[in-house]
Design an enzyme around this catalytic site. Sequence first.
Site, PDB file in Angstrom:
ATOM      1  N   HIS A 180       0.843  -1.206   0.000  1.00 24.90           N
ATOM      2  CA  HIS A 180       0.000   0.000   0.000  1.00 24.90           C
ATOM      3  C   HIS A 180       0.873   1.249   0.000  1.00 24.90           C
ATOM      4  O   HIS A 180       0.647   2.186  -0.782  1.00 24.90           O
ATOM      5  CB  HIS A 180      -0.917  -0.030   1.226  1.00 24.90           C
ATOM      6  CG  HIS A 180      -1.625   1.264   1.496  1.00 24.90           C
ATOM      7  ND1 HIS A 180      -2.955   1.467   1.179  1.00 24.90           N
ATOM      8  CD2 HIS A 180      -1.194   2.419   2.069  1.00 24.90           C
ATOM      9  CE1 HIS A 180      -3.303   2.690   1.534  1.00 24.90           C
ATOM     10  NE2 HIS A 180      -2.254   3.291   2.075  1.00 24.90           N
ATOM     11  N   GLU A 181       1.881   1.286   0.871  1.00 22.18           N
ATOM     12  CA  GLU A 181       2.746   2.459   0.953  1.00 22.18           C
ATOM     13  C   GLU A 181       3.566   2.645  -0.318  1.00 22.18           C
ATOM     14  O   GLU A 181       3.780   3.770  -0.776  1.00 22.18           O
ATOM     15  CB  GLU A 181       3.671   2.348   2.175  1.00 22.18           C
ATOM     16  CG  GLU A 181       2.949   2.371   3.515  1.00 22.18           C
ATOM     17  CD  GLU A 181       2.071   3.594   3.688  1.00 22.18           C
ATOM     18  OE1 GLU A 181       2.437   4.670   3.159  1.00 22.18           O
ATOM     19  OE2 GLU A 181       1.017   3.486   4.343  1.00 22.18           O
ATOM     20  N   HIS A 221       1.678   4.444  -2.971  1.00 29.77           N
ATOM     21  CA  HIS A 221       1.737   5.902  -2.847  1.00 29.77           C
ATOM     22  C   HIS A 221       2.969   6.449  -3.558  1.00 29.77           C
ATOM     23  O   HIS A 221       2.911   7.492  -4.214  1.00 29.77           O
ATOM     24  CB  HIS A 221       1.786   6.313  -1.372  1.00 29.77           C
ATOM     25  CG  HIS A 221       0.466   6.222  -0.664  1.00 29.77           C
ATOM     26  ND1 HIS A 221      -0.693   6.747  -1.178  1.00 29.77           N
ATOM     27  CD2 HIS A 221       0.139   5.684   0.544  1.00 29.77           C
ATOM     28  CE1 HIS A 221      -1.694   6.535  -0.325  1.00 29.77           C
ATOM     29  NE2 HIS A 221      -1.205   5.887   0.726  1.00 29.77           N
ATOM     30  N   GLU A 236      -6.068   7.041  -0.888  1.00 27.79           N
ATOM     31  CA  GLU A 236      -5.972   5.887   0.003  1.00 27.79           C
ATOM     32  C   GLU A 236      -6.682   4.678  -0.601  1.00 27.79           C
ATOM     33  O   GLU A 236      -6.177   3.551  -0.552  1.00 27.79           O
ATOM     34  CB  GLU A 236      -6.556   6.225   1.377  1.00 27.79           C
ATOM     35  CG  GLU A 236      -5.756   7.233   2.182  1.00 27.79           C
ATOM     36  CD  GLU A 236      -4.346   6.754   2.475  1.00 27.79           C
ATOM     37  OE1 GLU A 236      -4.130   5.531   2.622  1.00 27.79           O
ATOM     38  OE2 GLU A 236      -3.442   7.599   2.558  1.00 27.79           O
TER      39      GLU A 236
END
Length: 305
Positions: A148-149, A152, A221
Amino acid sequence: MTRTRPSSRSRYAPDRGLAARMATTMFLIGLLYVVFVGVLLVLLRGSWPVILLIAGALFVGQFWFSDRIAALGMGAREVSREQAPELHGTVDRICALADMPKPKVAIAESDVPNAFATGRGERTALVCVTTGLLRRLEPDELEGVLAHEMAHVAHRDVAVMTIASFLGVLAGLMTRVVLYSGLGRSRDSTMGAAVILVPVVSAAVYIVSFLLTRVLSRYRELAADRAAALLTGRPSTLAAALTKVSGEMARIPGKDLRKAEPYNAFWFAPAFSSKESLGRLLSTHPTLEQRLDQLARISARLGEE
């Protein structure tokens, strides 16, 4: 060894919705910025060099240093492979899957179970997890959070959000410049009007830019969740991590959450419970239910057991 490659494209699934929202938000904020500076130039005709200098310096400073300041504020400490072999191994696997350069890897000493990524792009990225997250998550759950990070980073979210939030910072600074520069003591009618109008205009600009960045933050997100789930092929592990982190957050002492809350836009999950949230309109993150519902749909589509 850090991997290099000629192309800046990763294997994260492209997200046209995120790209469109980023472009729209940046256009609206850019338009707002032009109008705001134009109003200041009209109201403060004799001060335009100072206005442009401050605006330019602030933009450059925020764009180049905000990620480092945020990492420092959250206590990120870069760790070597020898110091955190399992964490480095997980990041290595994600980088191999995504065909991305390896970011710096850091750990923050905090019982708040969370993670964040900073950096203007892939070459300057840093991914950090807290000690609280490492203690609570299973290896596959940690992989989902780190994916997930890294999403980004692949989407250049940090650079976009830094630019998007710039206008609000500028509006607040300009208000202080007008109120504390002695213009209020001037008898000139234009200066007197400026003292009244600039704070009003600044407040309006700040509110609009604040709401625009919150909308973009919530969507990014969801986009990072979706990209991570598709990259790893295991949406259920990311859902498990989200559920665990959100549940554990309610058990963290309030003073610890208050320390983490100023950086909510960076965190994997917001550092407050749903009861403490000011509402969806002001939140940096979508609700847990929205995130889990999206992951459940992806899981069904992938036929994950």
